[in-house]
Design a protein around this motif. Structure first.
Motif, PDB file in Angstrom:
ATOM      1  N   HIS A 237      -0.570  12.595  -8.473  1.00  0.00           N
ATOM      2  CA  HIS A 237      -1.854  13.300  -8.423  1.00  0.00           C
ATOM      3  C   HIS A 237      -2.047  14.201  -7.210  1.00  0.00           C
ATOM      4  CE1 HIS A 237      -3.199  10.843 -11.791  1.00  0.00           C
ATOM      5  NE2 HIS A 237      -2.765   9.773 -11.153  1.00  0.00           N
ATOM      6  N   GLY A 238      -1.129  14.169  -6.254  1.00  0.00           N
ATOM      7  CA  GLY A 238      -1.309  14.977  -5.060  1.00  0.00           C
ATOM      8  C   GLY A 238      -2.292  14.354  -4.093  1.00  0.00           C
ATOM      9  N   ILE A 239      -2.547  15.062  -2.996  1.00  0.00           N
ATOM     10  CA  ILE A 239      -3.434  14.528  -1.962  1.00  0.00           C
ATOM     11  C   ILE A 239      -4.886  14.554  -2.427  1.00  0.00           C
ATOM     12  CG2 ILE A 239      -4.192  14.771   0.432  1.00  0.00           C
ATOM     13  CD1 ILE A 239      -1.514  16.249   0.927  1.00  0.00           C
ATOM     14  N   ALA A 240      -5.320  15.700  -2.933  1.00  0.00           N
ATOM     15  CA  ALA A 240      -6.715  15.821  -3.351  1.00  0.00           C
ATOM     16  C   ALA A 240      -7.030  14.941  -4.555  1.00  0.00           C
ATOM     17  CB  ALA A 240      -7.038  17.282  -3.665  1.00  0.00           C
ATOM     18  N   GLY A 241      -6.080  14.812  -5.476  1.00  0.00           N
ATOM     19  CA  GLY A 241      -6.335  14.062  -6.705  1.00  0.00           C
ATOM     20  C   GLY A 241      -6.128  12.566  -6.593  1.00  0.00           C
TER      21      GLY A 241
ATOM     22  N   LEU B 210       0.829  -1.206   0.000  1.00  0.00           N
ATOM     23  CA  LEU B 210       0.000   0.000   0.000  1.00  0.00           C
ATOM     24  C   LEU B 210       0.866   1.261   0.000  1.00  0.00           C
ATOM     25  CD1 LEU B 210      -2.837  -1.020   2.475  1.00  0.00           C
ATOM     26  CD2 LEU B 210      -3.133  -0.399   0.069  1.00  0.00           C
ATOM     27  N   LEU B 211       1.928   1.259   0.784  1.00  0.00           N
ATOM     28  CA  LEU B 211       2.818   2.421   0.822  1.00  0.00           C
ATOM     29  C   LEU B 211       3.486   2.645  -0.533  1.00  0.00           C
ATOM     30  CD1 LEU B 211       4.475   1.990   4.335  1.00  0.00           C
ATOM     31  CD2 LEU B 211       3.053   3.916   3.604  1.00  0.00           C
ATOM     32  N   ALA B 212       3.916   1.571  -1.172  1.00  0.00           N
ATOM     33  CA  ALA B 212       4.568   1.700  -2.478  1.00  0.00           C
ATOM     34  C   ALA B 212       3.589   2.218  -3.529  1.00  0.00           C
ATOM     35  CB  ALA B 212       5.147   0.353  -2.912  1.00  0.00           C
ATOM     36  N   ALA B 213       2.379   1.675  -3.536  1.00  0.00           N
ATOM     37  CA  ALA B 213       1.374   2.122  -4.501  1.00  0.00           C
ATOM     38  C   ALA B 213       0.949   3.559  -4.219  1.00  0.00           C
ATOM     39  CB  ALA B 213       0.160   1.194  -4.455  1.00  0.00           C
ATOM     40  N   ALA B 214       0.804   3.888  -2.946  1.00  0.00           N
ATOM     41  CA  ALA B 214       0.382   5.240  -2.569  1.00  0.00           C
ATOM     42  C   ALA B 214       1.448   6.267  -2.920  1.00  0.00           C
ATOM     43  CB  ALA B 214       0.073   5.290  -1.075  1.00  0.00           C
ATOM     44  N   ARG B 215       2.710   5.904  -2.796  1.00  0.00           N
ATOM     45  CA  ARG B 215       3.774   6.855  -3.134  1.00  0.00           C
ATOM     46  C   ARG B 215       3.664   7.280  -4.595  1.00  0.00           C
ATOM     47  NH1 ARG B 215      10.163   6.358  -1.629  1.00  0.00           N
ATOM     48  NH2 ARG B 215       9.195   5.606   0.294  1.00  0.00           N
TER      49      ARG B 215
ATOM     50  N   LEU C 263      -2.470   8.164   5.346  1.00  0.00           N
ATOM     51  CA  LEU C 263      -1.668   7.373   4.409  1.00  0.00           C
ATOM     52  C   LEU C 263      -0.620   8.255   3.744  1.00  0.00           C
ATOM     53  CD1 LEU C 263      -0.980   4.877   2.722  1.00  0.00           C
ATOM     54  CD2 LEU C 263      -2.932   5.426   1.240  1.00  0.00           C
ATOM     55  N   PHE C 264      -1.016   9.453   3.338  1.00  0.00           N
ATOM     56  CA  PHE C 264      -0.052  10.378   2.737  1.00  0.00           C
ATOM     57  C   PHE C 264       1.071  10.688   3.720  1.00  0.00           C
ATOM     58  CE2 PHE C 264       1.564  14.674   2.005  1.00  0.00           C
ATOM     59  CZ  PHE C 264       1.977  14.570   0.687  1.00  0.00           C
ATOM     60  N   GLN C 265       0.720  10.932   4.971  1.00  0.00           N
ATOM     61  CA  GLN C 265       1.730  11.224   5.980  1.00  0.00           C
ATOM     62  C   GLN C 265       2.689  10.051   6.148  1.00  0.00           C
ATOM     63  OE1 GLN C 265       2.555  13.917   7.505  1.00  0.00           O
ATOM     64  NE2 GLN C 265       4.131  12.964   8.771  1.00  0.00           N
ATOM     65  N   ALA C 266       2.157   8.829   6.136  1.00  0.00           N
ATOM     66  CA  ALA C 266       3.010   7.640   6.261  1.00  0.00           C
ATOM     67  C   ALA C 266       3.953   7.520   5.070  1.00  0.00           C
ATOM     68  CB  ALA C 266       2.142   6.388   6.381  1.00  0.00           C
TER      69      ALA C 266
ATOM     70  N   VAL D 141      -8.170   6.414  -3.596  1.00  0.00           N
ATOM     71  CA  VAL D 141      -7.877   5.236  -2.783  1.00  0.00           C
ATOM     72  C   VAL D 141      -8.167   3.951  -3.549  1.00  0.00           C
ATOM     73  CG1 VAL D 141      -8.163   6.387  -0.558  1.00  0.00           C
ATOM     74  CG2 VAL D 141     -10.155   5.356  -1.674  1.00  0.00           C
ATOM     75  N   ASP D 142      -9.138   3.984  -4.469  1.00  0.00           N
ATOM     76  CA  ASP D 142      -9.418   2.767  -5.229  1.00  0.00           C
ATOM     77  C   ASP D 142      -8.266   2.427  -6.170  1.00  0.00           C
ATOM     78  OD1 ASP D 142      -9.986   5.022  -6.710  1.00  0.00           O
ATOM     79  OD2 ASP D 142     -11.742   4.168  -7.710  1.00  0.00           O
ATOM     80  N   ARG D 143      -7.609   3.457  -6.743  1.00  0.00           N
ATOM     81  CA  ARG D 143      -6.448   3.189  -7.598  1.00  0.00           C
ATOM     82  C   ARG D 143      -5.281   2.657  -6.774  1.00  0.00           C
ATOM     83  NH1 ARG D 143      -7.533   8.296 -10.871  1.00  0.00           N
ATOM     84  NH2 ARG D 143      -6.112   9.340  -9.416  1.00  0.00           N
ATOM     85  N   ILE D 144      -5.095   3.221  -5.579  1.00  0.00           N
ATOM     86  CA  ILE D 144      -4.017   2.747  -4.701  1.00  0.00           C
ATOM     87  C   ILE D 144      -4.247   1.285  -4.336  1.00  0.00           C
ATOM     88  CG2 ILE D 144      -2.952   3.005  -2.425  1.00  0.00           C
ATOM     89  CD1 ILE D 144      -3.614   6.030  -2.640  1.00  0.00           C
ATOM     90  N   ALA D 145      -5.477   0.963  -3.945  1.00  0.00           N
ATOM     91  CA  ALA D 145      -5.801  -0.413  -3.563  1.00  0.00           C
ATOM     92  C   ALA D 145      -5.608  -1.366  -4.740  1.00  0.00           C
ATOM     93  CB  ALA D 145      -7.238  -0.482  -3.049  1.00  0.00           C
ATOM     94  N   ALA D 146      -6.053  -0.948  -5.924  1.00  0.00           N
ATOM     95  CA  ALA D 146      -5.914  -1.805  -7.104  1.00  0.00           C
ATOM     96  C   ALA D 146      -4.445  -2.048  -7.428  1.00  0.00           C
ATOM     97  CB  ALA D 146      -6.625  -1.167  -8.295  1.00  0.00           C
ATOM     98  N   ALA D 147      -3.626  -0.993  -7.344  1.00  0.00           N
ATOM     99  CA  ALA D 147      -2.197  -1.143  -7.633  1.00  0.00           C
ATOM    100  C   ALA D 147      -1.514  -2.044  -6.611  1.00  0.00           C
ATOM    101  CB  ALA D 147      -1.522   0.227  -7.654  1.00  0.00           C
TER     102      ALA D 147
END
Length: 202
Positions: free
Chosen positions: A24-28, A13-18, A55-58, A31-37
């Motif tokens: 896309h930034g925080i607003a853009g 999740l951290l790797a996909a979220a990074r 999650l962004f902070q992590a 979470v569904d794309r992060i989860a899918a990745a």
């Protein structure tokens, strides 16, 4: 076994979220794309982190820890410290993107700065010791300038391309790295960089 699986899920999740936050930034970010990745249900994001902002902070905390491990403190040859900063951000462009998105979203008050403030204080103290002067706001401002020297060409790559017209990307990087290191060396060799007085009158 469950703990190992949970750790693996968190790391994915951290790797996909990074990548998602950097693009896309925080607003853009979605979470569904992060989860899918990451190959998990998006409920795992909330179970592991609580919210998209957390999650962004992590992600930022993890990226900053890697930065600290890769660069070290500003000590020894300070001009080469600037060179190491330049090299790190060339190899790892997502960190600067994350910090730019953070600045756009939160301004000068990030979501949670308490975990990062001590590391910056340690850098100011190390720079002060290397320069032989107090760890005060003048030294902190000097560190800010050195960081800016190392980061600006990566923050505005199009500007480097305009100014160094006709040069290849590799040549531009070589020229910019040499320039920022030499500029830092000359500035720091003057004896007391960053001690300009501030007029605090309105």
């Amino acid at each position: 076994m469950a703990t190992t699986r949970s750790r693996t899920t968190r790391e994915r999740l951290l790797a996909a979220a990074r990548e998602e936050f950097a693009a896309h930034g925080i607003a853009g970010a979605r979470v569904d794309r992060i989860a899918a990745a990451a190959g998990v249900n998006k409920e795992r994001i909330y179970a592991n982190f609580g919210s998209k902002e957390a999650l962004f902070q992590a992600v930022v905390t993890q990226a900053m820890a890697e930065h600290a491990d890769g660069i070290g403190l500003p000590e020894g040859d300070l001009a080469e410290y600037v060179g190491r900063l330049y090299d790190f951000h060339r190899r790892h462009p997502t960190l600067l993107r994350l910090m730019l998105w953070e600045a756009l979203h939160y301004g000068d008050r990030p979501f949670d700065s308490s975990s990062r403030q001590p590391s910056y204080r340690k850098k100011v103290e190390a720079l002060a010791e290397a320069l032989g002067r107090p760890a005060d706001h003048h030294t902190a401002a000097t560190l800010m300038v050195l960081i800016g020297l190392a980061c600006w060409a990566h923050t505005m790559p199009q500007l480097a391309r305009f100014l160094l017209e006709g040069e290849s990307a590799e040549t531009r990087h070589q020229l910019m790295r040499a320039q920022v290191v030499e500029f830092a060396r000359r500035t720091l060799s003057t004896g007391q960089p960053g001690t300009a007085s501030v007029d605090q009158r309105d």
